[in-house]
Write a protein that holds these residues in place. Structure first.
Motif, PDB file in Angstrom:
ATOM      1  N   GLU A   5     -25.644 -41.575 -33.424  1.00  0.00           N
ATOM      2  CA  GLU A   5     -26.210 -42.171 -34.634  1.00  0.00           C
ATOM      3  C   GLU A   5     -27.734 -41.999 -34.643  1.00  0.00           C
ATOM      4  O   GLU A   5     -28.391 -42.056 -33.595  1.00  0.00           O
ATOM      5  CB  GLU A   5     -25.862 -43.665 -34.703  1.00  0.00           C
ATOM      6  CG  GLU A   5     -26.318 -44.323 -35.993  1.00  0.00           C
ATOM      7  CD  GLU A   5     -25.967 -45.804 -36.061  1.00  0.00           C
ATOM      8  OE1 GLU A   5     -26.062 -46.382 -37.161  1.00  0.00           O
ATOM      9  OE2 GLU A   5     -25.620 -46.384 -35.009  1.00  0.00           O
ATOM     10  N   ILE A   6     -28.298 -41.803 -35.827  1.00  0.00           N
ATOM     11  CA  ILE A   6     -29.744 -41.702 -35.988  1.00  0.00           C
ATOM     12  C   ILE A   6     -30.186 -42.595 -37.142  1.00  0.00           C
ATOM     13  O   ILE A   6     -29.399 -42.935 -38.026  1.00  0.00           O
ATOM     14  CB  ILE A   6     -30.211 -40.257 -36.279  1.00  0.00           C
ATOM     15  CG1 ILE A   6     -29.500 -39.704 -37.522  1.00  0.00           C
ATOM     16  CG2 ILE A   6     -29.998 -39.352 -35.082  1.00  0.00           C
ATOM     17  CD1 ILE A   6     -30.075 -38.418 -38.022  1.00  0.00           C
ATOM     18  N   TRP A   7     -31.472 -42.993 -37.094  1.00  0.00           N
ATOM     19  CA  TRP A   7     -32.065 -43.711 -38.219  1.00  0.00           C
ATOM     20  C   TRP A   7     -33.562 -43.444 -38.205  1.00  0.00           C
ATOM     21  O   TRP A   7     -34.119 -42.960 -37.224  1.00  0.00           O
ATOM     22  CB  TRP A   7     -31.778 -45.203 -38.132  1.00  0.00           C
ATOM     23  CG  TRP A   7     -32.241 -45.848 -36.868  1.00  0.00           C
ATOM     24  CD1 TRP A   7     -33.514 -46.242 -36.527  1.00  0.00           C
ATOM     25  CD2 TRP A   7     -31.424 -46.171 -35.729  1.00  0.00           C
ATOM     26  NE1 TRP A   7     -33.544 -46.786 -35.269  1.00  0.00           N
ATOM     27  CE2 TRP A   7     -32.269 -46.769 -34.756  1.00  0.00           C
ATOM     28  CE3 TRP A   7     -30.054 -46.039 -35.440  1.00  0.00           C
ATOM     29  CZ2 TRP A   7     -31.801 -47.214 -33.524  1.00  0.00           C
ATOM     30  CZ3 TRP A   7     -29.602 -46.485 -34.222  1.00  0.00           C
ATOM     31  CH2 TRP A   7     -30.463 -47.053 -33.282  1.00  0.00           C
ATOM     32  N   GLY A   8     -34.205 -43.739 -39.304  1.00  0.00           N
ATOM     33  CA  GLY A   8     -35.641 -43.514 -39.403  1.00  0.00           C
ATOM     34  C   GLY A   8     -36.052 -43.461 -40.862  1.00  0.00           C
ATOM     35  O   GLY A   8     -35.443 -44.116 -41.718  1.00  0.00           O
ATOM     36  N   TYR A   9     -37.060 -42.661 -41.170  1.00  0.00           N
ATOM     37  CA  TYR A   9     -37.540 -42.584 -42.544  1.00  0.00           C
ATOM     38  C   TYR A   9     -38.193 -41.225 -42.785  1.00  0.00           C
ATOM     39  O   TYR A   9     -38.650 -40.562 -41.854  1.00  0.00           O
ATOM     40  CB  TYR A   9     -38.531 -43.708 -42.857  1.00  0.00           C
ATOM     41  CG  TYR A   9     -39.674 -43.834 -41.866  1.00  0.00           C
ATOM     42  CD1 TYR A   9     -40.922 -43.282 -42.141  1.00  0.00           C
ATOM     43  CD2 TYR A   9     -39.520 -44.530 -40.670  1.00  0.00           C
ATOM     44  CE1 TYR A   9     -41.974 -43.390 -41.243  1.00  0.00           C
ATOM     45  CE2 TYR A   9     -40.563 -44.653 -39.765  1.00  0.00           C
ATOM     46  CZ  TYR A   9     -41.788 -44.084 -40.057  1.00  0.00           C
ATOM     47  OH  TYR A   9     -42.819 -44.194 -39.162  1.00  0.00           O
ATOM     48  N   GLU A  10     -38.184 -40.824 -44.054  1.00  0.00           N
ATOM     49  CA  GLU A  10     -38.784 -39.549 -44.452  1.00  0.00           C
ATOM     50  C   GLU A  10     -40.030 -39.804 -45.302  1.00  0.00           C
ATOM     51  O   GLU A  10     -40.022 -40.679 -46.175  1.00  0.00           O
ATOM     52  CB  GLU A  10     -37.792 -38.704 -45.269  1.00  0.00           C
ATOM     53  CG  GLU A  10     -36.573 -38.244 -44.492  1.00  0.00           C
ATOM     54  CD  GLU A  10     -35.675 -37.339 -45.326  1.00  0.00           C
ATOM     55  OE1 GLU A  10     -36.192 -36.650 -46.224  1.00  0.00           O
ATOM     56  OE2 GLU A  10     -34.452 -37.335 -45.081  1.00  0.00           O
ATOM     57  N   ILE A  11     -41.102 -39.052 -45.014  1.00  0.00           N
ATOM     58  CA  ILE A  11     -42.311 -39.039 -45.847  1.00  0.00           C
ATOM     59  C   ILE A  11     -42.760 -37.586 -45.903  1.00  0.00           C
ATOM     60  O   ILE A  11     -43.339 -37.078 -44.946  1.00  0.00           O
ATOM     61  CB  ILE A  11     -43.469 -39.852 -45.229  1.00  0.00           C
ATOM     62  CG1 ILE A  11     -43.003 -41.178 -44.634  1.00  0.00           C
ATOM     63  CG2 ILE A  11     -44.582 -40.068 -46.243  1.00  0.00           C
ATOM     64  CD1 ILE A  11     -44.088 -41.901 -43.852  1.00  0.00           C
TER      65      ILE A  11
END
Length: 494
Positions: A391-397
């Motif tokens: 599983e992965i999580w995070g954010y894009e900018i």
């Protein structure tokens, strides 16, 4: 309305962020609902909230210390430097426009209603607001339109504590000099001083504290020792980018791009036993690491040119051709591809060849992607195969889109495929992809196996648990060092 206290500093890097985080944690421990606030932050280290809004990571760190979800109201204005061109101005989490320093200075007064709306809304939801100032509050040439130090203190009627850094020397002079440059109303707001980063025997300092009170008639609330805590700090001042580390069993080299952003993406590797994480600016510093990481950047095209001119591009290609790991995040992912195209003049226009280790093409456009994400690594082959299905999580900018012509998508976010992997080279737009400790631990295990090392003794590292322990250490140390009862009296609770 919440009670409020403001932390200012005699200089940048005096310890405002740290003391703000400590008070957030202390108030939380004492049963209060507490939130941080900074009207204006300047940093390339940013974060995306659940509402898809962009804010500075310093307030994210302080929100973590307070045990609450990061909220863009905590940082309504974020300035992202763009070199000599000024800054991209982020207002309430969304891009307003690019401004030169002079344009922004003349525009600042128009931002006051937005600052007050964010602050008042936050104040309705919490018991205590801990405000962090910026730089020095005694910049007399900037006072007229100040919206982040004493100007803000007046707007929200906040009492002020000033932090001085004794490690630099001249702490009494810097504290007294700051007071000297305040007008009478500003002086009346200062309710106490804190000396930060003290090394040695406090008893030797005590005569100076007594004399200093006689001069200023303001209480010294405490002397905080030089703390060995690992808390995320501001990108422009972080020692992590300049410290020199000995090479460990597993060595990871992060390319220190001229416009590097979100370097905290990789902090977890420096915390795993037997791993060294080094930021490198030239081929000599690079050495022979086990993995090279190309981080995010505020200017992909210019940093791609720098990478080429510095000779690091050639070394990265040689490293990859030897079968060793290369990983790019955001702008670093874009650089690993075959080409970067800028038809809309987002970064000056034109096209540039990428490193070419991934068969991808990136095209910039005016649309800025800002979103939190959650998904899984795909079932992939090659060096990174062991990451499959984690599983992965995070954010894009990021600005622009990247298309894959060959290779495998690295991960999925629901039905959307993202990133690219080709044997030992991988890239992703996801900031924080390594913050799932299982991803970071597995990568270290992969690198150990590649070197023929026994990975059975690898101690798995839990980042969330580690962060909580560091906030506890910070709060306990500051609680012991300063007069918390006086601080409660200053904010009107006792």
């Amino acid at each position: 309305m919440a009670k409020v206290i403001m932390i200012q500093g005699t200089t940048s890097n005096a310890g405002k962020s740290l003391i703000t985080a400590a008070l957030c944690r202390i108030f939380k421990e004492d049963g209060y609902r507490v939130a941080p606030f900074k009207s204006q932050n300047m940093a390339l280290n940013s974060y995306i909230t659940k509402d898809k809004l962009e804010m500075g990571r310093a307030q994210v760190m302080q929100a973590e210390a307070a045990g609450i979800e990061p909220d863009v109201r905590m940082n309504p204005i974020l300035l992202k430097p763009m070199g000599n061109k000024g800054s991209q101005v982020i207002l309430n989490g969304k891009v307003l426009k690019d401004m030169t320093a002079q344009e922004y200075y003349e525009y600042k007064e128009e931002l006051i209603p937005h600052i007050m709306e964010a602050y008042n809304s936050l104040s309705d939801d919490y018991d205590i607001i801990v405000i962090e100032g910026a730089g020095s509050p005694a910049e007399i040439n900037l006072k007229e339109y100040d919206i982040v130090n004493m100007g803000l203190a007046k707007l929200v009627d906040a009492p002020v504590i000033i932090v001085g850094d004794i490690d630099r020397g001249g702490v009494f002079a810097s504290l007294a000099g700051t007071m000297l440059l305040f007008d009478d109303d500003e002086k009346s707001r200062v309710k106490g001083f804190v000396i930060n980063k003290f090394r040695g025997d406090v008893d030797i300092l005590k005569p100076g504290l007594d004399m200093f009170y006689d001069i200023t008639k303001v209480d010294m609330l405490g002397v905080v020792p030089y703390l060995n805590v690992d808390i995320d700090d501001e990108d422009s001042l972080s020692q992590k980018l300049t410290n020199k580390y000995n090479v460990s069993l597993i060595d990871i080299g992060v390319i220190k791009l001229p416009h590097i952003s979100n370097f905290t993406d990789f902090n977890i590797f420096s915390l795993i036993k037997g791993v060294s994480l080094r930021y490198v600016s030239n081929t000599k510093e690079l050495g022979n690491p086990d993995m090279i990481i190309i981080p995010g950047t505020k200017n992909t095209i210019n940093d791609m040119k720098w990478l080429r001119q510095s000779g690091l591009e050639t070394r990265i290609i040689k490293h990859a051709n030897e079968g060793k790991a290369v990983f790019g995040v955001c702008g670093g992912y874009q650089m690993l591809g075959e080409s970067i195209n800028d038809p809309d003049n987002i970064e000056g226009g034109g096209n540039i060849n990428g490193i070419g280790l991934l068969k991808t093409k990136t095209t910039f456009n005016h649309s800025k992607t800002t979103t939190q994400v959650r998904g899984n690594i795909n079932s992939i082959s090659g060096l990174f195969k062991q990451l499959s299905d984690i599983e992965i999580w995070g954010y894009e900018i990021h600005m622009g889109n990247t298309e894959i012509s060959e290779g495998e998508p690295l991960n999925n976010i629901g039905l959307k495929l993202e990133g690219c992997v080709c044997d030992n080279v991988a890239g992703s737009y996801i900031h924080g992809i390594f913050d799932n400790s299982k991803i970071a631990n597995t990568i270290v295990e992969i690198l150990m196996k590649q070197k023929g090392l026994n990975s059975d003794e690898l101690v798995n590292f839990d980042l969330a648990e580690y962060k909580e322990s560091q906030y506890d250490i910070l709060a306990n140390s500051v609680r012991e060092a300063i007069n918390i009862k006086k601080i409660y009296k200053i904010i009107g609770i006792l």
